[in-house]
Design a protein around this motif. Structure first.
Motif, PDB file in Angstrom:
ATOM      1  N   THR A 264      12.446   0.800   8.169  1.00 11.78           N
ATOM      2  CA  THR A 264      12.347   2.246   8.037  1.00 11.78           C
ATOM      3  C   THR A 264      12.411   2.619   6.552  1.00 11.78           C
ATOM      4  N   ALA A 265      12.087   3.852   6.251  1.00 12.50           N
ATOM      5  CA  ALA A 265      12.139   4.323   4.862  1.00 12.50           C
ATOM      6  C   ALA A 265      13.583   4.325   4.369  1.00 12.50           C
ATOM      7  N   PRO A 266      13.816   3.882   3.131  1.00 15.67           N
ATOM      8  CA  PRO A 266      15.186   3.891   2.588  1.00 15.67           C
ATOM      9  C   PRO A 266      15.675   5.319   2.382  1.00 15.67           C
TER      10      PRO A 266
ATOM     11  N   ARG B 184       0.845  -1.198   0.000  1.00 14.17           N
ATOM     12  CA  ARG B 184       0.000   0.000   0.000  1.00 14.17           C
ATOM     13  C   ARG B 184       0.878   1.245   0.000  1.00 14.17           C
ATOM     14  N   THR B 185       0.319   2.329  -0.461  1.00 14.86           N
ATOM     15  CA  THR B 185       1.020   3.602  -0.413  1.00 14.86           C
ATOM     16  C   THR B 185       1.031   4.088   1.029  1.00 14.86           C
ATOM     17  N   GLU B 186       2.224   4.350   1.544  1.00 15.26           N
ATOM     18  CA  GLU B 186       2.344   4.880   2.896  1.00 15.26           C
ATOM     19  C   GLU B 186       2.372   6.403   2.882  1.00 15.26           C
ATOM     20  N   SER B 187       3.093   6.969   1.915  1.00 11.05           N
ATOM     21  CA  SER B 187       3.097   8.417   1.751  1.00 11.05           C
ATOM     22  C   SER B 187       3.358   8.739   0.287  1.00 11.05           C
ATOM     23  N   ALA B 188       2.849   9.885  -0.149  1.00  5.57           N
ATOM     24  CA  ALA B 188       3.017  10.284  -1.540  1.00  5.57           C
ATOM     25  C   ALA B 188       3.120  11.801  -1.625  1.00  5.57           C
ATOM     26  N   ARG B 189       4.139  12.236  -2.348  1.00  9.84           N
ATOM     27  CA  ARG B 189       4.328  13.650  -2.674  1.00  9.84           C
ATOM     28  C   ARG B 189       4.552  13.711  -4.173  1.00  9.84           C
ATOM     29  N   PRO B 190       4.472  14.891  -4.783  1.00  9.06           N
ATOM     30  CA  PRO B 190       4.614  14.955  -6.243  1.00  9.06           C
ATOM     31  C   PRO B 190       5.865  14.275  -6.809  1.00  9.06           C
ATOM     32  N   GLY B 191       6.975  14.257  -6.097  1.00  9.51           N
ATOM     33  CA  GLY B 191       8.184  13.644  -6.630  1.00  9.51           C
ATOM     34  C   GLY B 191       8.561  12.317  -6.018  1.00  9.51           C
ATOM     35  N   ASN B 192       7.838  11.863  -4.993  1.00 11.70           N
ATOM     36  CA  ASN B 192       8.223  10.642  -4.280  1.00 11.70           C
ATOM     37  C   ASN B 192       6.999   9.877  -3.794  1.00 11.70           C
ATOM     38  N   ILE B 193       7.108   8.554  -3.845  1.00 13.45           N
ATOM     39  CA  ILE B 193       6.095   7.672  -3.266  1.00 13.45           C
ATOM     40  C   ILE B 193       6.820   6.653  -2.404  1.00 13.45           C
TER      41      ILE B 193
ATOM     42  N   ASP C  22      19.990   1.880  -2.529  1.00 17.13           N
ATOM     43  CA  ASP C  22      20.350   0.493  -2.250  1.00 17.13           C
ATOM     44  C   ASP C  22      19.144  -0.316  -1.808  1.00 17.13           C
ATOM     45  N   VAL C  23      19.300  -1.639  -1.864  1.00 18.11           N
ATOM     46  CA  VAL C  23      18.343  -2.560  -1.273  1.00 18.11           C
ATOM     47  C   VAL C  23      18.988  -3.087   0.001  1.00 18.11           C
TER      48      VAL C  23
ATOM     49  N   ILE D  22       9.513   0.517   0.148  1.00 14.51           N
ATOM     50  CA  ILE D  22      10.107   0.720  -1.165  1.00 14.51           C
ATOM     51  C   ILE D  22       9.845   2.155  -1.584  1.00 14.51           C
ATOM     52  N   ALA D  23      10.906   2.853  -1.947  1.00 18.43           N
ATOM     53  CA  ALA D  23      10.782   4.244  -2.376  1.00 18.43           C
ATOM     54  C   ALA D  23      10.831   4.331  -3.895  1.00 18.43           C
ATOM     55  N   LEU D  24       9.957   5.159  -4.459  1.00 16.79           N
ATOM     56  CA  LEU D  24       9.926   5.443  -5.887  1.00 16.79           C
ATOM     57  C   LEU D  24      10.094   6.943  -6.074  1.00 16.79           C
ATOM     58  N   ALA D  25      10.809   7.338  -7.111  1.00 18.20           N
ATOM     59  CA  ALA D  25      11.029   8.757  -7.393  1.00 18.20           C
ATOM     60  C   ALA D  25      10.623   9.058  -8.828  1.00 18.20           C
ATOM     61  N   ARG D  26      10.003  10.208  -9.027  1.00 19.41           N
ATOM     62  CA  ARG D  26       9.586  10.601 -10.375  1.00 19.41           C
ATOM     63  C   ARG D  26      10.796  11.098 -11.158  1.00 19.41           C
ATOM     64  N   GLN D  27      10.968  10.542 -12.349  1.00 16.43           N
ATOM     65  CA  GLN D  27      11.989  10.964 -13.296  1.00 16.43           C
ATOM     66  C   GLN D  27      11.260  11.516 -14.526  1.00 16.43           C
ATOM     67  N   THR D  28      11.980  12.076 -15.463  1.00 10.36           N
ATOM     68  CA  THR D  28      11.329  12.618 -16.662  1.00 10.36           C
ATOM     69  C   THR D  28      10.587  11.538 -17.440  1.00 10.36           C
ATOM     70  N   GLU D  29      11.075  10.287 -17.407  1.00 13.53           N
ATOM     71  CA  GLU D  29      10.434   9.205 -18.147  1.00 13.53           C
ATOM     72  C   GLU D  29       9.407   8.436 -17.324  1.00 13.53           C
ATOM     73  N   GLY D  30       9.164   8.843 -16.077  1.00 14.07           N
ATOM     74  CA  GLY D  30       8.176   8.174 -15.233  1.00 14.07           C
ATOM     75  C   GLY D  30       8.749   7.876 -13.857  1.00 14.07           C
ATOM     76  N   TRP D  31       8.142   6.950 -13.176  1.00 15.23           N
ATOM     77  CA  TRP D  31       8.577   6.581 -11.826  1.00 15.23           C
ATOM     78  C   TRP D  31       9.700   5.554 -11.897  1.00 15.23           C
ATOM     79  N   SER D  32      10.677   5.664 -10.978  1.00 16.60           N
ATOM     80  CA  SER D  32      11.777   4.701 -10.936  1.00 16.60           C
ATOM     81  C   SER D  32      12.082   4.320  -9.493  1.00 16.60           C
ATOM     82  N   PHE D  33      12.746   3.195  -9.346  1.00 19.25           N
ATOM     83  CA  PHE D  33      13.140   2.668  -8.045  1.00 19.25           C
ATOM     84  C   PHE D  33      14.119   3.622  -7.375  1.00 19.25           C
ATOM     85  N   ALA D  34      13.896   3.922  -6.081  1.00 21.36           N
ATOM     86  CA  ALA D  34      14.777   4.847  -5.356  1.00 21.36           C
ATOM     87  C   ALA D  34      15.326   4.244  -4.070  1.00 21.36           C
TER      88      ALA D  34
END
Length: 195
Positions: free
Chosen positions: A167-169, A120-129, A173-174, A143-155
């Motif tokens: 805790t939040a990454p 589930r989504t724990e927190s979401a901001r325009p550039g990070n989920i 790294d994993v 798991i952190a995701l970050a918005r890039q110009t081509e879409g969302w990517s693993f962070a």
């Protein structure tokens, strides 16, 4: 991104000036059939999906050495609701259909787990989920995701087996932590390309 792609995609989508308006797609993803239905509700995009992940389909994600030790399949379902520049995800996968013959503690030849994997989504901001995941008391993670110009990517990711909540990454790294009585690294190293 992950080295995986949808195959045999069929269906239709409709766009407006604001973006995706509605759609109905069927494809093969992670080895099994996937169905996605998108619609606008109260001005927000709502996507509902369901499908099957097969052991063979997991190879691009977990690697061929580990995938060779997994059999069966897992049914999954989920929803995504767009909210301004972010969204909210709720998903679950039934892990009882996957059988795993890895070294301890993941030697589960009858079924991977009795509990479902919940994401589930724990927190979401325009550039990070930040996604939270757990399988009963066995495993939890972030798991952190970050918005890039081509879409969302693993962070980054932090996964804990047993013990305290992850805790939040803070890096890409994993990080995996396990509270175990014992583990034989000699059995695990060949699965990750070492030894």
């Amino acid at each position: 991104g992950l080295p995986m792609a949808a195959e045999a995609v069929e269906g239709s989508v409709r766009f407006t000036e604001a973006g995706l308006h509605e759609g109905n797609l069927r494809s093969r993803l992670l080895g099994g059939e996937t169905v996605l239905v998108a619609a606008q509700r109260d001005g927000q995009l709502f996507v509902q999906g369901q499908g099957v992940v097969t052991a063979q389909g997991l190879a691009p994600v977990v690697g061929t050495r580990i995938a060779a030790r997994i059999s069966g399949a897992a049914n999954w379902s989920g929803t995504w609701q767009g909210k301004r520049e972010t969204g909210e995800l709720h998903a679950e996968a039934d892990l009882r259909g996957l059988k795993v013959t890895l070294p301890a503690p993941l030697n589960r030849p009858e079924r991977l787990a009795d509990e479902k994997l919940l994401v589930r989504t724990e927190s979401a901001r325009p550039g990070n989920i930040l996604l939270a995941l757990h399988v009963g008391d066995r495993m939890n993670g972030r798991i952190a995701l970050a918005r890039q110009t081509e879409g969302w990517s693993f962070a980054g990711a932090r996964i804990n087996f047993g013990g305290a909540p992850a805790t939040a990454p803070t890096t890409r790294d994993v990080y995996v932590r396990a509270d175990l009585a014992e583990v034989n690294a000699d059995q695990w190293l060949p699965l990750f390309g070492g030894g």
